[in-house]
Scaffold this motif. Structure first.
Motif, mmCIF file in Angstrom:
data_model
loop_
_atom_site.group_PDB
_atom_site.id
_atom_site.type_symbol
_atom_site.label_atom_id
_atom_site.label_comp_id
_atom_site.label_asym_id
_atom_site.label_seq_id
_atom_site.Cartn_x
_atom_site.Cartn_y
_atom_site.Cartn_z
ATOM 1 N N ASN A 173 0.823 -1.210 0.000
ATOM 2 C CA ASN A 173 0.000 0.000 0.000
ATOM 3 C C ASN A 173 0.854 1.256 0.000
ATOM 4 O O ASN A 173 0.518 2.243 -0.665
ATOM 5 N N ILE A 174 1.954 1.247 0.728
ATOM 6 C CA ILE A 174 2.863 2.407 0.724
ATOM 7 C C ILE A 174 3.417 2.628 -0.676
ATOM 8 O O ILE A 174 3.434 3.758 -1.181
ATOM 9 N N ILE A 175 3.837 1.561 -1.323
ATOM 10 C CA ILE A 175 4.346 1.672 -2.697
ATOM 11 C C ILE A 175 3.238 2.186 -3.617
ATOM 12 O O ILE A 175 3.470 3.052 -4.468
ATOM 13 N N SER A 176 2.026 1.677 -3.444
ATOM 14 C CA SER A 176 0.902 2.121 -4.279
ATOM 15 C C SER A 176 0.598 3.599 -4.050
ATOM 16 O O SER A 176 0.339 4.341 -5.005
ATOM 17 N N LEU A 177 0.621 4.044 -2.797
ATOM 18 C CA LEU A 177 0.394 5.470 -2.504
ATOM 19 C C LEU A 177 1.440 6.330 -3.199
ATOM 20 O O LEU A 177 1.112 7.370 -3.792
ATOM 21 N N LEU A 178 2.695 5.914 -3.138
ATOM 22 C CA LEU A 178 3.760 6.664 -3.815
ATOM 23 C C LEU A 178 3.544 6.680 -5.324
ATOM 24 O O LEU A 178 3.783 7.692 -5.979
ATOM 25 N N MET A 179 3.067 5.559 -5.864
ATOM 26 C CA MET A 179 2.773 5.501 -7.295
ATOM 27 C C MET A 179 1.665 6.494 -7.650
ATOM 28 O O MET A 179 1.774 7.241 -8.617
ATOM 29 N N PHE A 180 0.597 6.527 -6.860
ATOM 30 C CA PHE A 180 -0.514 7.433 -7.144
ATOM 31 C C PHE A 180 -0.085 8.899 -7.022
ATOM 32 O O PHE A 180 -0.556 9.750 -7.777
ATOM 33 N N LEU A 181 0.782 9.195 -6.088
ATOM 34 C CA LEU A 181 1.192 10.586 -5.852
ATOM 35 C C LEU A 181 2.371 11.025 -6.719
ATOM 36 O O LEU A 181 2.645 12.224 -6.804
ATOM 37 N N SER A 182 3.060 10.083 -7.358
ATOM 38 C CA SER A 182 4.269 10.417 -8.121
ATOM 39 C C SER A 182 4.063 11.439 -9.245
ATOM 40 O O SER A 182 4.963 12.228 -9.503
ATOM 41 N N PRO A 183 2.919 11.503 -9.910
ATOM 42 C CA PRO A 183 2.754 12.530 -10.954
ATOM 43 C C PRO A 183 2.436 13.928 -10.410
ATOM 44 O O PRO A 183 2.180 14.849 -11.175
ATOM 45 N N GLY A 184 2.460 14.091 -9.104
ATOM 46 C CA GLY A 184 2.103 15.373 -8.507
ATOM 47 C C GLY A 184 2.870 16.546 -9.087
ATOM 48 O O GLY A 184 2.293 17.587 -9.419
ATOM 49 N N PHE A 234 2.344 16.399 -22.504
ATOM 50 C CA PHE A 234 2.094 15.264 -21.620
ATOM 51 C C PHE A 234 0.915 14.459 -22.148
ATOM 52 O O PHE A 234 0.013 14.995 -22.784
ATOM 53 N N GLU A 235 0.928 13.169 -21.861
ATOM 54 C CA GLU A 235 -0.128 12.253 -22.274
ATOM 55 C C GLU A 235 -1.080 11.990 -21.110
ATOM 56 O O GLU A 235 -0.647 11.891 -19.964
ATOM 57 N N SER A 236 -2.352 11.826 -21.394
ATOM 58 C CA SER A 236 -3.330 11.507 -20.352
ATOM 59 C C SER A 236 -3.506 10.000 -20.170
ATOM 60 O O SER A 236 -4.045 9.553 -19.150
ATOM 61 N N PHE A 237 -3.052 9.215 -21.122
ATOM 62 C CA PHE A 237 -3.304 7.779 -21.112
ATOM 63 C C PHE A 237 -2.830 7.067 -19.843
ATOM 64 O O PHE A 237 -3.560 6.214 -19.301
ATOM 65 N N PRO A 238 -1.640 7.388 -19.298
ATOM 66 C CA PRO A 238 -1.242 6.694 -18.064
ATOM 67 C C PRO A 238 -2.221 6.911 -16.906
ATOM 68 O O PRO A 238 -2.469 6.011 -16.112
ATOM 69 N N TYR A 239 -2.806 8.094 -16.823
ATOM 70 C CA TYR A 239 -3.717 8.408 -15.722
ATOM 71 C C TYR A 239 -5.080 7.760 -15.939
ATOM 72 O O TYR A 239 -5.712 7.302 -14.991
ATOM 73 N N ILE A 240 -5.510 7.695 -17.183
ATOM 74 C CA ILE A 240 -6.765 7.024 -17.514
ATOM 75 C C ILE A 240 -6.652 5.522 -17.225
ATOM 76 O O ILE A 240 -7.554 4.922 -16.653
ATOM 77 N N CYS A 241 -5.516 4.938 -17.595
ATOM 78 C CA CYS A 241 -5.301 3.504 -17.332
ATOM 79 C C CYS A 241 -5.198 3.215 -15.841
ATOM 80 O O CYS A 241 -5.728 2.212 -15.356
ATOM 81 N N THR A 242 -4.520 4.097 -15.109
ATOM 82 C CA THR A 242 -4.398 3.894 -13.667
ATOM 83 C C THR A 242 -5.758 4.013 -12.991
ATOM 84 O O THR A 242 -6.074 3.250 -12.071
ATOM 85 N N LEU A 243 -6.588 4.950 -13.455
ATOM 86 C CA LEU A 243 -7.944 5.074 -12.910
ATOM 87 C C LEU A 243 -8.755 3.815 -13.193
ATOM 88 O O LEU A 243 -9.461 3.314 -12.314
ATOM 89 N N VAL A 246 -7.383 10.322 -6.466
ATOM 90 C CA VAL A 246 -6.222 11.050 -6.983
ATOM 91 C C VAL A 246 -6.242 11.094 -8.514
ATOM 92 O O VAL A 246 -6.017 12.145 -9.114
ATOM 93 N N GLU A 247 -6.535 9.964 -9.144
ATOM 94 C CA GLU A 247 -6.539 9.920 -10.610
ATOM 95 C C GLU A 247 -7.662 10.786 -11.190
ATOM 96 O O GLU A 247 -7.491 11.400 -12.242
ATOM 97 N N ILE A 248 -8.796 10.854 -10.519
ATOM 98 C CA ILE A 248 -9.876 11.738 -10.981
ATOM 99 C C ILE A 248 -9.416 13.195 -10.930
ATOM 100 O O ILE A 248 -9.687 13.970 -11.853
ATOM 101 N N ILE A 249 -8.683 13.553 -9.895
ATOM 102 C CA ILE A 249 -8.138 14.915 -9.809
ATOM 103 C C ILE A 249 -7.166 15.161 -10.959
ATOM 104 O O ILE A 249 -7.237 16.189 -11.643
ATOM 105 N N TYR A 250 -6.247 14.220 -11.200
ATOM 106 C CA TYR A 250 -5.276 14.378 -12.292
ATOM 107 C C TYR A 250 -5.974 14.529 -13.640
ATOM 108 O O TYR A 250 -5.641 15.414 -14.431
ATOM 109 N N ILE A 251 -6.929 13.655 -13.905
ATOM 110 C CA ILE A 251 -7.622 13.702 -15.200
ATOM 111 C C ILE A 251 -8.435 14.983 -15.329
ATOM 112 O O ILE A 251 -8.467 15.598 -16.404
#
Length: 176
Positions: free
Chosen positions: A13-24, A39-48, A77-82
């Motif tokens: 979960n810690i690794i996952s949190l860092l992954m979600f926050l890494s595009p900050g 920048f591409e939106s595809f990584p964030y759409i796929c992560t969502l 987080v991904e909804i915010i990014y998108i």
């Protein structure tokens, strides 16, 4: 043994949190420049997409609280990014992103949840959702490669999200 499984889950979960926050930093840059640049939106759409299905899996499978909570956080987080991407993208990119978002994160997720909920039950439902999640992780882990065309063309890694790629790599190695 149960304690070890829980500890490994917390580390995951810690690794996952860092992954979600890494595009900050990327999104701070987008907001400051008021442009998505290249920048591409595809990584964030796929992560969502992946996070949405893993949240559903975590809510469906007994004793999967850690899976549900971390992925639920990731959905937010991904909804915010998108949303930020859509606000600052030029109109053609906004339309393309909106279409891909609608197909993947509304259509596919809605169909997957609807079909598994209405047509399957018990362990079969859990197994089907888990299989979908695992298959979709391949797309999520490969999605930063969508920036590779731009990296090769520009001969610069400026638009290659290193931290996202790094934490996706680490996330791929932990056990849910």
């Amino acid at each position: 043994m149960e304690r070890l499984v829980f500890l490994v889950g917390v580390i995951g979960n810690i690794i996952s949190l860092l992954m979600f926050l890494s595009p900050g930093r990327t999104f701070v840059r987008i907001v400051k420049k008021k442009s998505t640049e290249e920048f591409e939106s595809f990584p964030y759409i796929c992560t969502l997409l992946s996070s949405s299905l893993w949240t559903y899996y975590g809510l469906t499978k007994p004793d999967s609280f850690l899976v549900a909570t971390v992925n639920g956080f990731g959905v937010g987080v991904e909804i915010i990014y998108i949303s930020l991407f859509l606000i600052f993208a030029p109109p053609p990119t906004r339309v393309k992103t909106g279409i891909v978002f609608g197909i993947m994160n509304v259509g596919f997720v809605g169909a997957a949840v609807g079909m598994t909920y209405l047509m399957l039950g018990g362990e079969v439902r859990i197994d089907a959702i888990g299989l979908m999640c695992s298959a979709l992780n391949i797309i999520m882990y490969a999605s930063p490669l969508s920036a590779m065309k731009r990296v090769v063309r520009a001969k610069s890694v400026e638009y290659m999200p290193f931290l996202l790629s790094f934490f996706l790599f680490l996330n791929g190695g932990h056990i849910d």
